[in-house]
Scaffold this motif. Structure first.
Motif, PDB file in Angstrom:
ATOM      1  N   LYS A 547      38.639  31.933  34.268  1.00 23.45           N
ATOM      2  CA  LYS A 547      39.266  30.511  33.653  1.00 23.45           C
ATOM      3  C   LYS A 547      37.350  30.228  32.772  1.00 23.45           C
ATOM      4  O   LYS A 547      38.200  29.765  31.428  1.00 23.45           O
ATOM      5  N   THR A 548      36.643  31.214  32.921  1.00 24.32           N
ATOM      6  CA  THR A 548      35.501  31.251  31.892  1.00 24.32           C
ATOM      7  C   THR A 548      35.175  32.458  31.479  1.00 24.32           C
ATOM      8  O   THR A 548      35.537  33.147  31.705  1.00 24.32           O
ATOM      9  N   VAL A 549      36.049  32.466  29.865  1.00 18.88           N
ATOM     10  CA  VAL A 549      35.827  33.866  29.457  1.00 18.88           C
ATOM     11  C   VAL A 549      34.748  34.088  28.222  1.00 18.88           C
ATOM     12  O   VAL A 549      34.667  32.995  26.958  1.00 18.88           O
ATOM     13  N   VAL A 550      34.504  35.196  28.052  1.00 20.68           N
ATOM     14  CA  VAL A 550      33.153  34.949  26.587  1.00 20.68           C
ATOM     15  C   VAL A 550      33.427  36.225  25.926  1.00 20.68           C
ATOM     16  O   VAL A 550      34.158  37.815  26.550  1.00 20.68           O
ATOM     17  N   SER A 551      33.246  36.623  25.153  1.00 23.40           N
ATOM     18  CA  SER A 551      33.382  37.764  24.075  1.00 23.40           C
ATOM     19  C   SER A 551      32.125  37.744  23.804  1.00 23.40           C
ATOM     20  O   SER A 551      31.232  36.893  23.588  1.00 23.40           O
ATOM     21  N   HIS A 552      31.415  38.985  22.602  1.00 24.67           N
ATOM     22  CA  HIS A 552      30.181  40.026  22.356  1.00 24.67           C
ATOM     23  C   HIS A 552      31.037  40.573  20.599  1.00 24.67           C
ATOM     24  O   HIS A 552      31.496  42.122  21.102  1.00 24.67           O
ATOM     25  N   PRO A 553      30.531  40.793  19.846  1.00 21.34           N
ATOM     26  CA  PRO A 553      30.791  41.080  18.793  1.00 21.34           C
ATOM     27  C   PRO A 553      30.507  42.776  18.740  1.00 21.34           C
ATOM     28  O   PRO A 553      31.482  43.629  18.982  1.00 21.34           O
ATOM     29  N   ARG A 554      29.570  43.364  19.704  1.00 20.48           N
ATOM     30  CA  ARG A 554      28.563  44.237  19.852  1.00 20.48           C
ATOM     31  C   ARG A 554      30.259  45.052  20.232  1.00 20.48           C
ATOM     32  O   ARG A 554      30.482  46.281  20.459  1.00 20.48           O
ATOM     33  N   TYR A 555      30.276  44.739  21.910  1.00 24.45           N
ATOM     34  CA  TYR A 555      31.291  44.999  23.325  1.00 24.45           C
ATOM     35  C   TYR A 555      32.648  44.847  22.118  1.00 24.45           C
ATOM     36  O   TYR A 555      33.034  46.080  22.753  1.00 24.45           O
ATOM     37  N   LEU A 556      33.046  44.026  21.471  1.00 26.21           N
ATOM     38  CA  LEU A 556      33.995  43.986  21.269  1.00 26.21           C
ATOM     39  C   LEU A 556      34.383  45.657  19.635  1.00 26.21           C
ATOM     40  O   LEU A 556      35.390  46.517  19.977  1.00 26.21           O
ATOM     41  N   GLU A 557      33.422  45.935  19.391  1.00 27.19           N
ATOM     42  CA  GLU A 557      33.145  47.010  18.406  1.00 27.19           C
ATOM     43  C   GLU A 557      33.053  48.563  19.448  1.00 27.19           C
ATOM     44  O   GLU A 557      34.255  49.431  19.352  1.00 27.19           O
ATOM     45  N   LEU A 558      32.504  48.090  20.295  1.00 34.63           N
ATOM     46  CA  LEU A 558      32.462  49.122  21.321  1.00 34.63           C
ATOM     47  C   LEU A 558      33.980  49.874  21.985  1.00 34.63           C
ATOM     48  O   LEU A 558      34.365  50.846  21.966  1.00 34.63           O
ATOM     49  N   LEU A 559      34.022  48.583  22.806  1.00 32.88           N
ATOM     50  CA  LEU A 559      35.526  49.034  23.109  1.00 32.88           C
ATOM     51  C   LEU A 559      36.305  49.230  22.857  1.00 32.88           C
ATOM     52  O   LEU A 559      37.902  50.124  22.765  1.00 32.88           O
ATOM     53  N   HIS A 571      43.086  42.012  22.942  1.00 35.12           N
ATOM     54  CA  HIS A 571      44.415  41.098  22.673  1.00 35.12           C
ATOM     55  C   HIS A 571      43.309  39.290  22.575  1.00 35.12           C
ATOM     56  O   HIS A 571      42.248  39.503  22.834  1.00 35.12           O
ATOM     57  N   ARG A 572      44.144  38.391  22.164  1.00 35.38           N
ATOM     58  CA  ARG A 572      43.300  36.912  22.609  1.00 35.38           C
ATOM     59  C   ARG A 572      43.756  36.868  23.713  1.00 35.38           C
ATOM     60  O   ARG A 572      44.824  36.655  24.642  1.00 35.38           O
ATOM     61  N   VAL A 573      42.948  35.965  25.233  1.00 39.71           N
ATOM     62  CA  VAL A 573      43.281  35.299  25.838  1.00 39.71           C
ATOM     63  C   VAL A 573      42.551  33.924  26.001  1.00 39.71           C
ATOM     64  O   VAL A 573      41.742  33.187  24.461  1.00 39.71           O
ATOM     65  N   LEU A 574      42.978  32.600  26.312  1.00 34.57           N
ATOM     66  CA  LEU A 574      42.833  31.055  25.269  1.00 34.57           C
ATOM     67  C   LEU A 574      41.369  30.742  27.575  1.00 34.57           C
ATOM     68  O   LEU A 574      41.340  31.733  28.932  1.00 34.57           O
ATOM     69  N   ASN A 575      40.586  30.013  27.406  1.00 37.05           N
ATOM     70  CA  ASN A 575      39.098  30.198  27.764  1.00 37.05           C
ATOM     71  C   ASN A 575      39.198  28.399  28.560  1.00 37.05           C
ATOM     72  O   ASN A 575      41.080  27.570  28.088  1.00 37.05           O
ATOM     73  N   ASP A 576      38.568  27.939  29.596  1.00 37.28           N
ATOM     74  CA  ASP A 576      38.633  26.822  29.951  1.00 37.28           C
ATOM     75  C   ASP A 576      39.240  25.986  28.887  1.00 37.28           C
ATOM     76  O   ASP A 576      39.571  24.470  29.451  1.00 37.28           O
ATOM     77  N   ARG A 577      38.287  25.692  27.696  1.00 36.94           N
ATOM     78  CA  ARG A 577      38.208  25.033  27.029  1.00 36.94           C
ATOM     79  C   ARG A 577      39.829  24.988  26.081  1.00 36.94           C
ATOM     80  O   ARG A 577      39.600  24.126  24.830  1.00 36.94           O
ATOM     81  N   ASP A 578      40.292  26.247  26.250  1.00 36.77           N
ATOM     82  CA  ASP A 578      41.410  26.145  25.671  1.00 36.77           C
ATOM     83  C   ASP A 578      41.124  27.053  24.340  1.00 36.77           C
ATOM     84  O   ASP A 578      41.623  26.622  23.020  1.00 36.77           O
ATOM     85  N   PRO A 763      47.183  36.665  37.459  1.00 31.59           N
ATOM     86  CA  PRO A 763      46.567  35.053  38.214  1.00 31.59           C
ATOM     87  C   PRO A 763      45.777  34.216  37.449  1.00 31.59           C
ATOM     88  O   PRO A 763      44.635  35.502  36.549  1.00 31.59           O
ATOM     89  N   GLY A 764      46.338  33.155  35.957  1.00 28.03           N
ATOM     90  CA  GLY A 764      44.780  32.663  35.812  1.00 28.03           C
ATOM     91  C   GLY A 764      44.866  33.196  33.743  1.00 28.03           C
ATOM     92  O   GLY A 764      44.223  32.749  33.477  1.00 28.03           O
ATOM     93  N   VAL A 765      45.428  33.710  33.886  1.00 31.88           N
ATOM     94  CA  VAL A 765      44.388  34.172  32.449  1.00 31.88           C
ATOM     95  C   VAL A 765      46.031  33.617  31.793  1.00 31.88           C
ATOM     96  O   VAL A 765      47.169  33.955  31.946  1.00 31.88           O
ATOM     97  N   ARG A 766      45.883  32.861  30.357  1.00 33.90           N
ATOM     98  CA  ARG A 766      46.361  32.622  30.048  1.00 33.90           C
ATOM     99  C   ARG A 766      46.610  32.905  27.842  1.00 33.90           C
ATOM    100  O   ARG A 766      45.289  32.997  27.874  1.00 33.90           O
ATOM    101  N   PHE A 767      47.129  32.754  27.503  1.00 37.11           N
ATOM    102  CA  PHE A 767      47.140  33.545  25.902  1.00 37.11           C
ATOM    103  C   PHE A 767      47.666  32.057  25.576  1.00 37.11           C
ATOM    104  O   PHE A 767      48.417  31.238  25.287  1.00 37.11           O
TER     105      PHE A 767
END
Length: 1298
Positions: A547-559, A571-578, A763-767
């Motif tokens: 529902k609420t999703v956050v990201s972080h550039p350093r984590y994206l780089e490591l992962l 990939h990209r997903v939508l959070n609760d604020r679209d 369940p609950g994840v939107r793209f």
């Protein structure tokens, strides 16, 4: 020259590209477990898939193909490990000087350990080593000690004691006194475990080998116990743990315990008193002993009167053993005998294992007084929280610091891996102890006011949580059921990220413990996590499942650096604020930066894609293969995911498809010379997968094979050219690769690259709208994977009915146990076992005595320990109810209908054994039962009583850190062996053994695999003594680290028996084979395909010692089992017929011999044709038998005509020669010797070199002409996946969560 059928892949190319690859450590393919030579080293027959396709090269694009910096193991680095040793002289007080062989990279501390283990110096613990008057540092390496060289003298100097040193000394003396006592192994403590090999080999095989040489035909007793014979229905339990004569206790002391006068008062501390001991000698003398800074002496205290003054005489001695020698003659005599016996035992019987192995049976043992055990129970080791400050370890810091150690070269990597492994095994032991303490109610919750299920605990710097759905976290995924499964999924995620080992990305130490019906997750603690809310801490991922999703550039780089090896799509997903949020993991994966500045990831429960067969999604249809099998099926939770092995197999399958599609198009292009590419749009991958093409058979000729091989080679070259993007590939070729990529679902159009989006169908994840095409492709990929699982993987798995029954029973037992309080535990478990296994129709549960049950139970406070439940519902269970529930569970969970209402019906219908079911349920749930014969079938009394349930152990799941360099050496060695370079292979595997020992210590499953392969190589090269020595170690290690009746251990016993027979130790060989057959009967029963191999081995050995009737019983049983499992026309059956015919020939029963050999001949003729060597051999043998039969008939006719006066030549019935028996033993065990002269060998090598030069020349020429016409460079194969068959028999389908 020797070639082994089982260690050659079907299409092993003989060029030196293999050699080159083996040096690089075998990168670019899926790592296979080093013990994977398990099955074929016995059978000598490749799995069909390998025979068809050879060692096909797996995907390079997707694997761990980018060598890490410093990952190559150069010859120079190896030399570091192979430093030559030297000897030093040791001068210890009171004994003669002696020499000791040491190695430069050993630490001084290791010499300490050797001295504490030696018979004449074992009683010393508090000493230092001096060289030329200078004390050596405990932790320095010998090569760094100035002046230490060949012949140096090291002096042992006694040091003053501290309280710590005195405690260590007393513990060591206790360990020496208990060194032959198996009680620690039965009780599952201190990493002790059982081994029974010495009972069957009568001591060390090396010695007996020298003793028994030349006694080949001495009479030996070959009769096995009745219960081992084919057809016997008896399955006794007591022989599982035979009584070892060394266990009869030699009593040195009656009591050695801490005195009640401890600790010393202040004034005595100032006299140097450290602690007091109380001893009762074997002569019944009671003495009080003071441990002081200068050593041990008698004082004048009694049980009720404190007088710490020295007694007269005081017998001051630096070691407790020296003191006791002076005051007790019995101690002196028995201690010396005990130590002699201790050092005579094989070291592998004594060394601690890295992880605790529990025994499911144990004999009745007396509970003796033990000061160290008592002290351990009431100090910090049990788990009460009153920790002595400074004693707790900061587990998280230790686990993360070891991962940060440098890894640029081999010595650094070894040091790092050794540290990781050591900390990990310590953490696992501590977490297990803590989890048990939590469930037993010995740890206070950090949220005591909440209800039991929601409580969390911290003990010894480890965080513990229970497997329940707290605060409806898993409401959409299946509630408590999902919460129970999530920890094991998370553990699998941790294991996978640890293997990828990206610098800068950290996971938590994680251990999952199942104990008394509860699942406890133990984790190391992120610094600072307890001081802030989770919402503030999480800077990557989601805390509410998307529902609420956050990201972080350093984590994206490591992962991002893990995405290729783990096949995870960014990939990209939508959070609760679209808003669009970019992730490189599933949404539940959380990123938290700790107070130590490290980037942690946790909640890795959905690292792998979901299994759509168990995840019905409205509006989505599965492929036809799935629908036909009745999928998708609703499962009780939505966390079913594909195992990593399955994902790897699917990607490998797609890669082969990609290569074939592209090769087909290239060949079509070349044939027509037109620019028409093969249209792939109408033939998607699923239609091709459902009808996999069989490659042409051998009769199709080598021309076709050659063209398809060169086609694949061109595709590989072309793919690499396009991936390099240097512009040299022409547009038509690019189109070929693009079409093939699109057809197999690659995310790249220029190279094969398959990755999964782990959030699809979550369940609950939107793209976002912009990603719909990608999402559609990803959905299709997951559907294809689900179909692949059903059509390609599951058909090769065998999961037995017994496994379904015991897993279903385990699920029921889990909830059953949660309702039992501690005082009723043995009664409840014995009642469950009676309902499950006993034929007694109405067992009655024995509730705890009334005076022990509190009447005010209902008013207990909320925070009682989870294990202290307050109902007795378990007592009303009946066998009928339990079996009804088992059938229902099997249907609900596994969708399998069991046709039985009682245990006796199950046994009858499915050919099961009650003893096997008892073993399985005990291993799965941690139950330990008394070693005795149980009358399961009695209808007059129940099989189990309360006294038969001895213990309940935890079932522990944890990460297994790997020794990567050692593993690469092992694989390279296997590759060499497969090419026929036995000596070079042997050297590489020896090196792997050194490295495994360096990282894991002496005891480990992978070391066991190494020893097994070394033994086999030495056997093939004719060095039987070395083969025996290595295989003896492999058996001991398998018993110790896997269990005395583990399937691997049974295999190891069979190998050892073969080498004993070859070394003329016939009675030992038979003892080992009988032991293997007993274990096989206990674990699987007689109806198992491997029983044929075992019975053929026994039958051949008995044939060799002229026990013909006995031999026939085993060989004819092997024939029946082979016919059942392989069909009457199989080649294995033909061999069985031949072995039986040979015994009938020896008995002069030629009619029966001819009958069996004819059967064998017919099979060979049908399967292999008249001109095959085997058919001709069989035909010759038939002629020989016919001649003998005719000669015998003539003789009989002569006797009938002329009576006793007949003049007849004596008939010659020769006993089979040992050589011929050994030859047959080698054949059935998959070892073929091909005799080659030195000249043949030279010719062969010259031919290999010539072919290699031709290939090089043609490669260079083709490169000049056309960039596509290059031969493939085959990868060094890690050998066929030889353990897969046995594993398949034991493992569930990938989506079954046990």
């Amino acid at each position: 020259m020797v070639i082994k059928t089982d260690e050659l892949p079907a299409a092993a190319p003989a060029d030196s590209a293999r050699e080159h690859g083996s040096q690089a450590g075998g990168k670019g393919r899926r790592a296979r477990p080093p013990d994977s030579d398990l099955f074929m080293l016995l059978n000598g027959d490749c799995p069909e898939s390998l025979e068809k396709e050879g060692a096909a090269e797996p995907p390079r694009e997707n694997g761990l193909d980018e060598a890490e910096p410093g990952d190559e193991t150069t010859g120079q680095e190896v030399i570091v490990i192979q430093d030559t040793g030297f000897s030093v002289k040791i001068l210890a007080p009171g004994i003669e000087p002696f020499s000791l062989q040491v190695s430069p990279q050993e630490m001084v501390q290791e010499i300490h350990q050797v001295l504490m283990d030696r018979e004449d110096t074992c009683h010393r613990t508090c000493f230092s080593l001096h060289l030329d008057g200078n004390m050596l540092d405990h932790f320095s390496e010998l090569r760094s000690v100035e002046g230490l060289q060949e012949g140096s003298v090291l002096r042992v100097v006694e040091e003053p004691y501290t309280v710590r040193e005195a405690r260590i000394h007393v513990r060591h003396v206790r360990d020496l006194l208990k060194s032959l006592d198996p009680s620690d192994a039965f009780n599952g403590v201190d990493c002790n475990s059982l081994s029974f090999l010495s009972v069957f080999t009568d001591g060390d095989l090396g010695d007996s080998g020298k003793r028994k040489k030349g006694l080949e035909m001495d009479p030996i007793d070959c009769t096995p116990p009745e219960y081992i014979l084919p057809g016997s229905r008896e399955r006794p339990l007591c022989p599982l743990q035979p009584q070892n004569r060394d266990w009869k206790p030699l009593q040195c002391l009656k009591v050695l315990t801490m005195s009640g006068w401890n600790p010393p008062p202040g004034n005595r501390k100032m006299h140097g008193d450290l602690m007091y001991l109380f001893v009762i000698t074997a002569e019944d003398r009671q003495v009080s002993i003071t441990a002081s800074t200068r050593g041990f002496y008698l004082n004048q205290s009694t049980a009720y009167h404190f007088n710490p003054k020295p007694a007269s005489p005081r017998f001051l001695s630096h070691s407790l053993v020296e003191l006791l020698n002076q005051i007790s003659p019995t101690f002196k005599k028995n201690f010396a005998v005990l130590q002699k016996k201790r050092v005579q035992r094989h070291p592998f019987e004594r060394i601690a294992t890295p992880f605790q192995v529990y025994s499911w049976t144990a004999p009745q043992a007396e509970h003796a007084m033990d000061c160290v055990r008592a002290e351990d129970a009431y100090t910090s080791r049990l788990g009460y929280e009153e920790h002595i400050p400074g004693q707790t370890r900061d587990w998280n810091e230790e686990l993360q610091t070891t991962r940060e150690l440098p890894r640029k070269n081999l010595p650094e990597r070894l040091l790092r891996e050794r540290a990781i492994f050591k900390v990990h095994s310590d953490f696992t032991a501590a977490a297990t102890r803590g989890a048990m303490a939590v469930i037993d109610g010995n740890v206070m919750a950090i949220n005591p006011s909440e209800e039991t299920k929601m409580q969390m605990f911290i003990w010894n710097n480890i965080f513990f949580s229970l497997g329940f759905d707290v605060r409806d976290h898993y409401k959409d995924f299946g509630g408590d059921v999902a919460a129970y499964v999530a920890p094991t999924n998370d553990l699998n995620g941790v294991r996978t990220y640890n293997v990828v080992d990206v610098e800068g990305l950290y996971t938590l130490g994680t251990v999952v413990v199942d104990y008394r019906g509860y699942r406890v997750t133990a984790q190391s603690i992120i610094p600072g996590i307890l001081e802030r809310d989770q919402e503030q801490s999480v800077i990557y991922g989601s805390i509410d499942f998307g529902k609420t999703v956050v990201s972080h550039p350093r984590y994206l780089e490591l992962l991002e650096r893990t995405s290729r090896p783990l096949k995870i799509l960014r990939h990209r997903v939508l959070n609760d604020r679209d808003e669009e949020v970019e992730l490189c993991s599933s949404v539940e994966c959380k990123g938290i930066i700790g107070n130590d500045g490290r980037h942690y990831i946790l909640d890795l429960l959905r690292t792998f894609p979901p299994d759509l067969n168990f995840l019905p999604v409205p509006g989505e249809e599965l492929p036809e293969e799935c629908a036909r099998a009745g999928f998708p099926r609703a499962h009780r939770h939505k966390l079913c995911c594909l195992r990593q092995e399955l994902v790897d197999a699917f990607v490998e399958h797609r890669y082969l498809l990609f290569m074939k599609l592209a090769a087909l198009q290239l060949m079509q292009q070349k044939a027509s010379q037109l620019e028409t590419s093969f249209s792939l749009e109408n033939g998607g991958p699923s239609s091709m997968e459902s009808k996999p093409e069989d490659p042409p058979g051998p009769e199709a000729g080598s021309e076709e094979e050659g063209s398809s091989a060169s086609g694949l080679a061109k595709v590989k070259e072309l793919a690499e050219t396009i991936a390099a993007d240097d512009g040299t590939a022409d547009p038509r070729s690019r189109e070929v690769i693009r079409n093939a990529c699109r057809a197999v679902g690659s995310i790249s159009s220029t190279a094969f690259d398959i990755r999964f989006n782990p959030d699809i169908f979550s369940p609950g994840v939107r793209f976002p709208e912009s990603c719909q095409d990608e999402v559609r492709d990803q959905k299709q990929l997951l559907k294809d994977a689900a179909a692949f699982l059903l059509s390609c993987q599951i058909p090769s798995l065998k999961i037995g009915i017994g496994e379904l029954i015991t897993r279903s029973a385990k699920h029921i037992f889990k909830t059953y146990l949660q309702g039992v309080e501690l005082s009723g535990l043995s009664a409840a478990i014995s009642h469950f076992l009676n309902c499950f296994l006993s034929s007694y129709p109405n067992p009655v549960a024995h509730l705890p005595a009334d005076e022990l049950v509190s009447k005010k139970r209902s008013k207990r406070r909320k925070n009682r320990p989870p294990g202290a439940a307050d109902n007795t519902a378990w007592a009303v269970m009946t066998p009928q109810e339990l079996w009804r529930n088992i059938c229902q569970e099997a249907k609900n969970y596994f969708d399998f209908s069991l046709e039985c209402e009682t245990v006796d019906q199950a046994v009858e219908t499915y050919g099961l054994q009650k003893i096997t079911l008892l073993r399985e349920i005990s291993l799965k749930t941690g139950i330990q039962v008394l070693l005795k014969e149980y009358s399961f079938d009695s209808r007059h009394k129940p099989a189990f009583t309360e006294e038969d349930v001895l213990n309940i152990f935890p079932v522990v799941k944890h990460v297994n850190p790997k020794a990567s360099d050692a593993f690469h050496f092992f694989q390279s060695g296997q590759a060499k062996v497969q090419q026929g370079f036995l000596k070079e292979g042997c050297e590489l595997i020896n090196e792997a053994l050194n490295l495994f020992n360096n990282v894991y210590g002496a005891m480990h499953v992978e070391t066991c695999a190494c020893l097994r392969l070394l033994a086999r190589l030495h056997y093939i090269m004719g060095d039987y003594a070395e083969a025996l020595s290595n295989q003896q170690k492999a058996v001991l290690m398998s018993e110790r680290v896997m269990g005395i009746e583990h399937p691997n251990t049974i295999q190891e016993y069979m190998h050892l028996a073969l080498y004993c027979f070859a070394s003329s130790q016939l009675s030992t060989a038979l003892s080992l084979l009988y032991r293997a057959r007993y274990l096989m009967l206990l674990v699987f029963g007689e109806d198992h395909p491997e029983m044929a191999l075992l019975d053929n081995n026994i039958g051949l050995v008995l044939h060799g010692v002229m026990e013909y009737d006995l031999s026939l019983r085993f060989l004819e049983n092997a024939l029946a089992v082979s016919t059942k499992y392989h069909g009457p026309k199989a080649l294995k059956v033909a061999l069985s017929h031949h072995l039986v015919a040979r015994v009938y020939e020896s008995k002069a029963e030629f009619r029966s011999a001819l009958q069996h050999e004819k059967e064998g001949y017919t099979i060979y003729k049908t399967q292999l044709g008249e001109d095959h060597e085997k058919t001709k051999e069989s035909s010759e043998y038939l002629k020989c038998l016919t001649q003998q039969a005719v000669a015998l008939q003539r003789t009989m006719n002569e006797i009938y005509r002329n009576g006793s006066s007949a003049n007849i030549p004596p008939l010659k019935f020769t006993a089979p020669s040992m050589a011929s028996v050994l030859e047959q033993l080698n054949v059935i065990n998959g070892i073929l010797f091909i005799p080659l002269s030195q000249k043949d060998l030279e010719n062969l090598k010259a031919e290999v070199a010539r072919r290699h030069q031709l290939q090089e020349a043609s490669r260079n020429r083709d490169k000049a002409e056309e960039p596509m016409a290059t031969e493939p460079e085959p990868e060094p194969s890690g050998g066929p996946d030889l353990g897969s068959e046995l594993q398949a028999a034991k493992d569930p389908p990938p989506s079954v969560q046990g």
